[in-house]
Design a protein around this motif. Structure first.
Motif, PDB file in Angstrom:
ATOM      1  N   ASP A  50       0.818  -1.214   0.000  1.00 58.06           N
ATOM      2  CA  ASP A  50       0.000   0.000   0.000  1.00 58.06           C
ATOM      3  C   ASP A  50       0.850   1.263   0.000  1.00 58.06           C
ATOM      4  OD1 ASP A  50      -2.772  -1.185   0.314  1.00 58.06           O
ATOM      5  OD2 ASP A  50      -1.746  -2.086   2.030  1.00 58.06           O
ATOM      6  N   LEU A  51       2.126   1.121   0.367  1.00 54.48           N
ATOM      7  CA  LEU A  51       3.050   2.255   0.415  1.00 54.48           C
ATOM      8  C   LEU A  51       4.473   1.734   0.292  1.00 54.48           C
ATOM      9  CD1 LEU A  51       3.637   5.332   1.083  1.00 54.48           C
ATOM     10  CD2 LEU A  51       3.763   4.618   3.481  1.00 54.48           C
ATOM     11  N   VAL A  52       5.318   2.489  -0.395  1.00 58.55           N
ATOM     12  CA  VAL A  52       6.737   2.164  -0.483  1.00 58.55           C
ATOM     13  C   VAL A  52       7.537   3.280   0.174  1.00 58.55           C
ATOM     14  CG1 VAL A  52       8.712   1.843  -2.035  1.00 58.55           C
ATOM     15  CG2 VAL A  52       6.511   0.790  -2.586  1.00 58.55           C
ATOM     16  N   VAL A  53       8.446   2.909   1.075  1.00 56.72           N
ATOM     17  CA  VAL A  53       9.396   3.848   1.667  1.00 56.72           C
ATOM     18  C   VAL A  53      10.741   3.550   1.016  1.00 56.72           C
ATOM     19  CG1 VAL A  53      10.532   4.656   3.770  1.00 56.72           C
ATOM     20  CG2 VAL A  53       8.114   3.974   3.827  1.00 56.72           C
ATOM     21  N   LEU A  54      11.292   4.524   0.303  1.00 55.83           N
ATOM     22  CA  LEU A  54      12.440   4.287  -0.572  1.00 55.83           C
ATOM     23  C   LEU A  54      13.642   5.145  -0.192  1.00 55.83           C
ATOM     24  CD1 LEU A  54      13.687   3.126  -3.237  1.00 55.83           C
ATOM     25  CD2 LEU A  54      12.560   5.037  -4.422  1.00 55.83           C
ATOM     26  N   ASP A  55      14.763   4.470   0.058  1.00 55.72           N
ATOM     27  CA  ASP A  55      16.044   5.167   0.242  1.00 55.72           C
ATOM     28  C   ASP A  55      16.658   5.378  -1.137  1.00 55.72           C
ATOM     29  OD1 ASP A  55      18.339   6.233   1.397  1.00 55.72           O
ATOM     30  OD2 ASP A  55      19.301   4.267   1.527  1.00 55.72           O
ATOM     31  N   LEU A  56      17.407   6.446  -1.326  1.00 62.50           N
ATOM     32  CA  LEU A  56      18.023   6.708  -2.627  1.00 62.50           C
ATOM     33  C   LEU A  56      19.406   6.092  -2.750  1.00 62.50           C
ATOM     34  CD1 LEU A  56      17.028  10.449  -3.270  1.00 62.50           C
ATOM     35  CD2 LEU A  56      15.862   8.357  -4.023  1.00 62.50           C
ATOM     36  N   GLY A  57      20.105   5.883  -1.639  1.00 66.89           N
ATOM     37  CA  GLY A  57      21.472   5.364  -1.686  1.00 66.89           C
ATOM     38  C   GLY A  57      21.517   3.863  -1.545  1.00 66.89           C
ATOM     39  N   LEU A  58      21.141   3.151  -2.595  1.00 66.80           N
ATOM     40  CA  LEU A  58      21.100   1.684  -2.566  1.00 66.80           C
ATOM     41  C   LEU A  58      22.350   1.098  -3.205  1.00 66.80           C
ATOM     42  CD1 LEU A  58      17.356   1.326  -3.585  1.00 66.80           C
ATOM     43  CD2 LEU A  58      18.321   1.075  -1.286  1.00 66.80           C
ATOM     44  N   PRO A  59      22.713  -0.137  -2.862  1.00 70.72           N
ATOM     45  CA  PRO A  59      23.985  -0.694  -3.340  1.00 70.72           C
ATOM     46  C   PRO A  59      24.000  -1.111  -4.809  1.00 70.72           C
ATOM     47  CG  PRO A  59      22.818  -2.293  -1.987  1.00 70.72           C
ATOM     48  CD  PRO A  59      22.058  -1.013  -1.873  1.00 70.72           C
ATOM     49  N   ASP A  60      22.827  -1.410  -5.389  1.00 71.65           N
ATOM     50  CA  ASP A  60      22.824  -1.875  -6.777  1.00 71.65           C
ATOM     51  C   ASP A  60      22.277  -0.830  -7.737  1.00 71.65           C
ATOM     52  OD1 ASP A  60      20.313  -2.084  -5.647  1.00 71.65           O
ATOM     53  OD2 ASP A  60      19.781  -3.939  -6.686  1.00 71.65           O
ATOM     54  N   LEU A  61      21.130  -0.287  -7.457  1.00 75.46           N
ATOM     55  CA  LEU A  61      20.516   0.744  -8.278  1.00 75.46           C
ATOM     56  C   LEU A  61      20.379   2.027  -7.468  1.00 75.46           C
ATOM     57  CD1 LEU A  61      17.536  -1.306  -9.782  1.00 75.46           C
ATOM     58  CD2 LEU A  61      19.714  -0.814 -10.894  1.00 75.46           C
ATOM     59  N   ASP A  62      20.521   3.153  -8.141  1.00 77.53           N
ATOM     60  CA  ASP A  62      20.220   4.407  -7.459  1.00 77.53           C
ATOM     61  C   ASP A  62      18.717   4.455  -7.200  1.00 77.53           C
ATOM     62  OD1 ASP A  62      21.386   7.268  -6.804  1.00 77.53           O
ATOM     63  OD2 ASP A  62      19.432   7.562  -7.754  1.00 77.53           O
ATOM     64  N   GLY A  63      18.333   5.038  -6.073  1.00 81.83           N
ATOM     65  CA  GLY A  63      16.920   5.107  -5.737  1.00 81.83           C
ATOM     66  C   GLY A  63      16.080   5.803  -6.789  1.00 81.83           C
ATOM     67  N   GLN A  64      16.659   6.773  -7.475  1.00 81.71           N
ATOM     68  CA  GLN A  64      15.927   7.447  -8.548  1.00 81.71           C
ATOM     69  C   GLN A  64      15.599   6.461  -9.667  1.00 81.71           C
ATOM     70  OE1 GLN A  64      14.863  10.441  -8.103  1.00 81.71           O
ATOM     71  NE2 GLN A  64      16.322  11.685  -6.976  1.00 81.71           N
ATOM     72  N   GLN A  65      16.504   5.516  -9.945  1.00 81.00           N
ATOM     73  CA  GLN A  65      16.240   4.477 -10.943  1.00 81.00           C
ATOM     74  C   GLN A  65      15.117   3.559 -10.482  1.00 81.00           C
ATOM     75  OE1 GLN A  65      20.643   3.322 -11.055  1.00 81.00           O
ATOM     76  NE2 GLN A  65      19.994   2.795 -13.121  1.00 81.00           N
ATOM     77  N   VAL A  66      15.138   3.209  -9.211  1.00 78.37           N
ATOM     78  CA  VAL A  66      14.084   2.359  -8.665  1.00 78.37           C
ATOM     79  C   VAL A  66      12.735   3.049  -8.794  1.00 78.37           C
ATOM     80  CG1 VAL A  66      13.209   1.214  -6.591  1.00 78.37           C
ATOM     81  CG2 VAL A  66      15.666   1.222  -7.075  1.00 78.37           C
ATOM     82  N   LEU A  67      12.711   4.336  -8.499  1.00 80.55           N
ATOM     83  CA  LEU A  67      11.476   5.100  -8.598  1.00 80.55           C
ATOM     84  C   LEU A  67      10.959   5.110 -10.030  1.00 80.55           C
ATOM     85  CD1 LEU A  67       9.372   6.949  -7.304  1.00 80.55           C
ATOM     86  CD2 LEU A  67      10.948   8.865  -7.638  1.00 80.55           C
ATOM     87  N   ARG A  68      11.848   5.348 -11.000  1.00 77.74           N
ATOM     88  CA  ARG A  68      11.430   5.349 -12.404  1.00 77.74           C
ATOM     89  C   ARG A  68      10.921   3.966 -12.813  1.00 77.74           C
ATOM     90  NH1 ARG A  68      16.069   8.645 -12.977  1.00 77.74           N
ATOM     91  NH2 ARG A  68      17.319   6.877 -13.684  1.00 77.74           N
ATOM     92  N   GLY A  69      11.624   2.909 -12.366  1.00 72.83           N
ATOM     93  CA  GLY A  69      11.181   1.567 -12.688  1.00 72.83           C
ATOM     94  C   GLY A  69       9.806   1.259 -12.117  1.00 72.83           C
ATOM     95  N   LEU A  70       9.586   1.705 -10.897  1.00 74.91           N
ATOM     96  CA  LEU A  70       8.302   1.483 -10.238  1.00 74.91           C
ATOM     97  C   LEU A  70       7.184   2.214 -10.965  1.00 74.91           C
ATOM     98  CD1 LEU A  70       7.140   0.075  -7.712  1.00 74.91           C
ATOM     99  CD2 LEU A  70       7.543   2.207  -6.466  1.00 74.91           C
ATOM    100  N   ARG A  71       7.463   3.432 -11.388  1.00 71.44           N
ATOM    101  CA  ARG A  71       6.435   4.244 -12.035  1.00 71.44           C
ATOM    102  C   ARG A  71       6.116   3.785 -13.457  1.00 71.44           C
ATOM    103  NH1 ARG A  71       4.375   5.004  -8.046  1.00 71.44           N
ATOM    104  NH2 ARG A  71       4.400   6.867  -6.749  1.00 71.44           N
ATOM    105  N   GLU A  72       6.892   2.857 -13.984  1.00 77.59           N
ATOM    106  CA  GLU A  72       6.563   2.314 -15.303  1.00 77.59           C
ATOM    107  C   GLU A  72       5.269   1.508 -15.255  1.00 77.59           C
ATOM    108  OE1 GLU A  72       9.898   0.022 -16.556  1.00 77.59           O
ATOM    109  OE2 GLU A  72      11.131   1.757 -17.050  1.00 77.59           O
TER     110      GLU A  72
END
Length: 230
Positions: A50-72
């Motif tokens: 129901d909600l995602v709490v997202l850090d931007l400093g991740l070891p594999d992908l930058d959090g901004q990339q994760v956000l873009r992937g999620l929003r696809e």
């Protein structure tokens, strides 16, 4: 086990996840955890939180990339929780689809208040299936894989994003403007040639004849739809 709203924590810091898990569980929330971006995207698709709490400093992908992937493919509310305090980072995240942004260190009561606000905003959101089948075509949203007749097909990020968005609206027309805005960004809503090229490549990889398509249907002057199985 609590049956309250589910919250996915995507953060590589085990201590932060433990702190948030204790605080959120005490409020009746169900907590899911991921220590990297790839696992976070997979869990988001598999469990439809129901909600995602997202850090931007991740070891594999930058959090901004994760956000873009999620929003696809998902409109789940996203609360960014990061040490990055610059205005540029906040603007980039919010423009990329984040619903709120909290800077570390943070006060837990304010954090919980923001969580409650985002959960209210997300009420009524449709649950996301882990995979979508369209005849012999399967789109696995959890692992971002597409297969045809059991054989995996290699797609570019844009090809996958277009197909995944159409799959989320299976049988319904998605306008060119929506596809361009959601995948390329608001500044590209007039660049329909981008979309035509990607759709053309998708049809080639799917073996889809434009004159008699099995999967990708063009609604002239409007947009595209993924044919719903009979």
């Amino acid at each position: 086990m609590s049956q309250g709203p589910s919250i996915l924590l995507i953060d590589d810091e085990a201590q932060i996840r433990k702190f948030l898990r204790i605080a959120l569980s005490a409020q009746g929330y169900r907590v899911l955890e991921a220590a990297n971006g790839e696992d976070g995207l997979a869990q988001a698709a598999l469990h439809s939180p129901d909600l995602v709490v997202l850090d931007l400093g991740l070891p594999d992908l930058d959090g901004q990339q994760v956000l873009r992937g999620l929003r696809e493919w998902s409109q789940v509310p996203v609360l960014v929780l990061s040490v990055r305090a610059s205005e540029g980072e906040k603007v980039l995240a919010l423009d990329g689809g984040a619903n709120d942004y909290v800077t570390k260190p943070f006060g837990i009561q304010e954090f919980l208040a923001r969580v409650r606000v985002l959960l209210r905003q997300g009420q009524g959101r449709e649950a996301l299936p882990a995979s979508i089948a369209c005849g012999a075509l399967n789109i696995d949203l959890a692992y971002r894989r597409v297969s045809l007749d059991g054989t995996e097909i290699a797609l570019t990020p844009k090809e996958y994003a277009v197909l995944a968005l159409l799959a989320q609206h299976l049988g319904r027309v998605v306008t060119q403007q929506q596809l361009l805005r959601d995948i390329w960004g608001p500044s590209h809503v007039g660049d329909s040639h981008y979309l035509r090229v990607v759709v053309g490549h998708l049809r080639q990889k799917l073996g889809d004849d434009p004159a008699a398509p099995r999967y990708l249907i063009t609604e002239a002057g409007v947009g595209y739809r993924l044919r719903e199985p009979a």
